[in-house]
Write a protein that holds these residues in place. Structure first.
Motif, mmCIF file in Angstrom:
data_model
loop_
_atom_site.group_PDB
_atom_site.id
_atom_site.type_symbol
_atom_site.label_atom_id
_atom_site.label_comp_id
_atom_site.label_asym_id
_atom_site.label_seq_id
_atom_site.Cartn_x
_atom_site.Cartn_y
_atom_site.Cartn_z
ATOM 1 N N ALA A 1 51.567 32.657 30.811
ATOM 2 C CA ALA A 1 52.428 33.079 31.918
ATOM 3 C C ALA A 1 51.580 33.794 32.972
ATOM 4 O O ALA A 1 50.787 34.691 32.648
ATOM 5 N N GLU A 2 51.739 33.411 34.219
ATOM 6 C CA GLU A 2 50.956 34.016 35.296
ATOM 7 C C GLU A 2 51.195 35.518 35.366
ATOM 8 O O GLU A 2 50.276 36.295 35.624
ATOM 9 N N SER A 3 52.437 35.935 35.149
ATOM 10 C CA SER A 3 52.764 37.359 35.232
ATOM 11 C C SER A 3 51.993 38.176 34.200
ATOM 12 O O SER A 3 51.650 39.345 34.446
ATOM 13 N N ALA A 4 51.714 37.568 33.033
ATOM 14 C CA ALA A 4 50.980 38.291 31.997
ATOM 15 C C ALA A 4 49.521 38.509 32.383
ATOM 16 O O ALA A 4 48.871 39.435 31.871
ATOM 17 N N LEU A 5 49.002 37.660 33.280
ATOM 18 C CA LEU A 5 47.605 37.764 33.692
ATOM 19 C C LEU A 5 47.415 38.590 34.954
ATOM 20 O O LEU A 5 46.293 38.911 35.331
ATOM 21 N N THR A 6 48.524 38.940 35.602
ATOM 22 C CA THR A 6 48.444 39.663 36.874
ATOM 23 C C THR A 6 47.705 40.996 36.765
ATOM 24 O O THR A 6 46.870 41.321 37.629
ATOM 25 N N PRO A 7 47.950 41.821 35.738
ATOM 26 C CA PRO A 7 47.199 43.093 35.660
ATOM 27 C C PRO A 7 45.689 42.899 35.631
ATOM 28 O O PRO A 7 44.942 43.683 36.232
ATOM 29 N N LEU A 8 45.225 41.845 34.953
ATOM 30 C CA LEU A 8 43.791 41.563 34.927
ATOM 31 C C LEU A 8 43.291 41.207 36.324
ATOM 32 O O LEU A 8 42.210 41.658 36.740
ATOM 33 N N MET A 9 44.063 40.415 37.074
ATOM 34 C CA MET A 9 43.679 40.054 38.435
ATOM 35 C C MET A 9 43.565 41.299 39.321
ATOM 36 O O MET A 9 42.605 41.458 40.094
ATOM 37 N N VAL A 10 44.562 42.185 39.205
ATOM 38 C CA VAL A 10 44.565 43.405 40.018
ATOM 39 C C VAL A 10 43.359 44.269 39.692
ATOM 40 O O VAL A 10 42.693 44.817 40.587
ATOM 41 N N GLU A 11 43.055 44.388 38.418
ATOM 42 C CA GLU A 11 41.900 45.191 38.005
ATOM 43 C C GLU A 11 40.606 44.651 38.595
ATOM 44 O O GLU A 11 39.756 45.413 39.082
ATOM 45 N N ILE A 12 40.436 43.321 38.556
ATOM 46 C CA ILE A 12 39.194 42.716 39.046
ATOM 47 C C ILE A 12 39.030 42.958 40.542
ATOM 48 O O ILE A 12 37.944 43.341 41.009
ATOM 49 N N ALA B 1 40.259 45.353 42.299
ATOM 50 C CA ALA B 1 40.027 46.771 42.532
ATOM 51 C C ALA B 1 38.597 47.173 42.187
ATOM 52 O O ALA B 1 38.010 48.054 42.820
ATOM 53 N N THR B 2 38.029 46.514 41.187
ATOM 54 C CA THR B 2 36.679 46.863 40.738
ATOM 55 C C THR B 2 35.606 46.244 41.619
ATOM 56 O O THR B 2 34.570 46.876 41.886
ATOM 57 N N TRP B 3 35.837 45.017 42.068
ATOM 58 C CA TRP B 3 34.848 44.312 42.896
ATOM 59 C C TRP B 3 35.485 43.986 44.250
ATOM 60 O O TRP B 3 36.142 42.937 44.408
ATOM 61 N N PRO B 4 35.333 44.860 45.248
ATOM 62 C CA PRO B 4 36.042 44.707 46.520
ATOM 63 C C PRO B 4 35.633 43.494 47.350
ATOM 64 O O PRO B 4 36.367 43.095 48.261
ATOM 65 N N GLN B 5 34.474 42.888 47.055
ATOM 66 C CA GLN B 5 34.050 41.706 47.800
ATOM 67 C C GLN B 5 34.433 40.409 47.086
ATOM 68 O O GLN B 5 33.917 39.342 47.412
ATOM 69 N N VAL B 6 35.350 40.521 46.139
ATOM 70 C CA VAL B 6 35.808 39.369 45.372
ATOM 71 C C VAL B 6 37.315 39.223 45.534
ATOM 72 O O VAL B 6 38.050 40.208 45.544
ATOM 73 N N LYS B 7 37.765 37.971 45.657
ATOM 74 C CA LYS B 7 39.181 37.656 45.639
ATOM 75 C C LYS B 7 39.489 36.843 44.391
ATOM 76 O O LYS B 7 38.721 35.952 44.021
ATOM 77 N N VAL B 8 40.604 37.167 43.763
ATOM 78 C CA VAL B 8 41.057 36.396 42.609
ATOM 79 C C VAL B 8 42.065 35.358 43.091
ATOM 80 O O VAL B 8 42.907 35.650 43.939
ATOM 81 N N PHE B 9 41.970 34.129 42.584
ATOM 82 C CA PHE B 9 42.967 33.121 42.933
ATOM 83 C C PHE B 9 43.603 32.576 41.660
ATOM 84 O O PHE B 9 42.981 32.517 40.594
ATOM 85 N N SER B 10 44.869 32.227 41.782
ATOM 86 C CA SER B 10 45.646 31.738 40.652
ATOM 87 C C SER B 10 46.474 30.557 41.128
ATOM 88 O O SER B 10 47.332 30.705 42.003
ATOM 89 N N LEU B 11 46.204 29.374 40.565
ATOM 90 C CA LEU B 11 46.869 28.142 40.990
ATOM 91 C C LEU B 11 47.570 27.500 39.798
ATOM 92 O O LEU B 11 46.955 26.742 39.030
ATOM 93 N N PRO B 12 48.856 27.789 39.611
ATOM 94 C CA PRO B 12 49.565 27.239 38.450
ATOM 95 C C PRO B 12 49.839 25.745 38.602
ATOM 96 O O PRO B 12 49.993 25.225 39.710
ATOM 97 N N SER B 13 49.905 25.062 37.476
ATOM 98 C CA SER B 13 50.294 23.653 37.422
ATOM 99 C C SER B 13 51.301 23.489 36.288
ATOM 100 O O SER B 13 51.078 23.980 35.170
ATOM 101 N N VAL B 14 52.415 22.818 36.587
ATOM 102 C CA VAL B 14 53.453 22.655 35.562
ATOM 103 C C VAL B 14 53.075 21.590 34.552
ATOM 104 O O VAL B 14 53.727 21.445 33.519
#
Length: 266
Positions: A194-205, A207-220
């Motif tokens: 579930a994407e929602s379960a992985l969101t805290p990890l994305m937010v942490e990353i 916040a820790t590395w300001p020159q990095v963007k996390v992307f999440s592309l779901p596929s059904v």
């Protein structure tokens, strides 16, 4: 300084023609270490084009505009650009001479004589009317120039003309921005999560590395592929590797099933 793209034409909005400019411009920029920040598609509405250009001229963005610089009644881009800048629309001598030379060339190739004062040829000269102070963008296909004004670059809607003209602009005016090693990307395919379960990890990353963007592309998923999320990080190479290692460690702690993914365009 951001880079934007404006695509103009009723035929795009009506579906009569499929846009080809967006993916090509993304490709041209990526090859030079650059990235598109925004894109808009507009119909052949002079007031809307004017309002859009008035807004974009007020920024310092580099803007490419494709379409609407011909001489038929549905071409409004030249007039809209002049109105947005509150400048006069004037005949550019070199652009006009290019058009005359093109008319003569076509006539010679057909074994005919060309009357440059014929109404149809005089109408074509409208394609040499640009906002006061505009500079030319050479057109290698037929020598009918586009124009540049205030980091805005106006080219025809025909890909065979527009794409080499955009390349010329990038290589001639903005080579100082190129940095082909400026960005990196790493990604994984995470299955049945579930994407929602992985969101805290994305937010942490992020916040820790300001020159990095996390992307999440779901596929059904479908009959050939399982439901998955393409999850990754992109940005400054010196931070991407550390951020990606943290991403994988977080997925391991979560007990997620994942495999490496081939990165797409940056």
């Amino acid at each position: 300084m951001s880079i934007g793209l404006i695509i103009i034409g009723d035929e795009i909005l009506s579906g009569k023609r499929a846009d080809q400019h967006f993916p090509k411009v993304v490709q041209l920029l990526a090859a030079r270490g650059l990235q598109l920040a925004w894109a808009e598609v507009l119909g052949d509405d002079r007031e809307r084009i004017t309002a859009t250009l008035r807004r974009t001229f007020a920024t310092n963005d580099i803007v490419f505009s494709c379409g609407g610089i011909g001489a038929t009644p549905d071409d409004h881009t030249r007039q809209a650009a002049a109105a947005a800048l509150d400048r006069s629309l004037v005949l550019h001598p070199q652009a006009a001479d290019n058009i005359r030379q093109r008319i003569l060339q076509v006539a010679r190739e057909a074994g005919q004589q060309a009357d440059l004062n014929a109404p149809e040829h005089l109408q074509r000269l409208q394609m040499a009317e640009f906002p006061l102070g505009a500079e030319l963008i050479p057109n290698p296909y037929n020598n009918v120039a586009g124009f540049a004004v205030d980091t805005h670059y106006f080219v025809p809607g025909f890909p065979v003309m527009a794409w080499p003209m955009i390349e010329w602009v990038l290589d001639t005016h903005h080579a100082h921005l190129f940095n082909r090693e400026a960005r990196a990307e790493r990604a994984v395919l995470v299955y049945e999560a579930a994407e929602s379960a992985l969101t805290p990890l994305m937010v942490e990353i992020e916040a820790t590395w300001p020159q990095v963007k996390v992307f999440s592309l779901p596929s059904v998923g479908d009959a050939r592929t399982r439901r998955h999320i393409e999850l990754g990080v992109k940005g400054a190479p010196e931070q991407v590797e550390a951020a990606f290692a943290r991403l994988c460690a977080g997925l391991d702690a979560f007990g997620a099933e994942y495999t490496l993914s081939t990165p797409g365009p940056l």
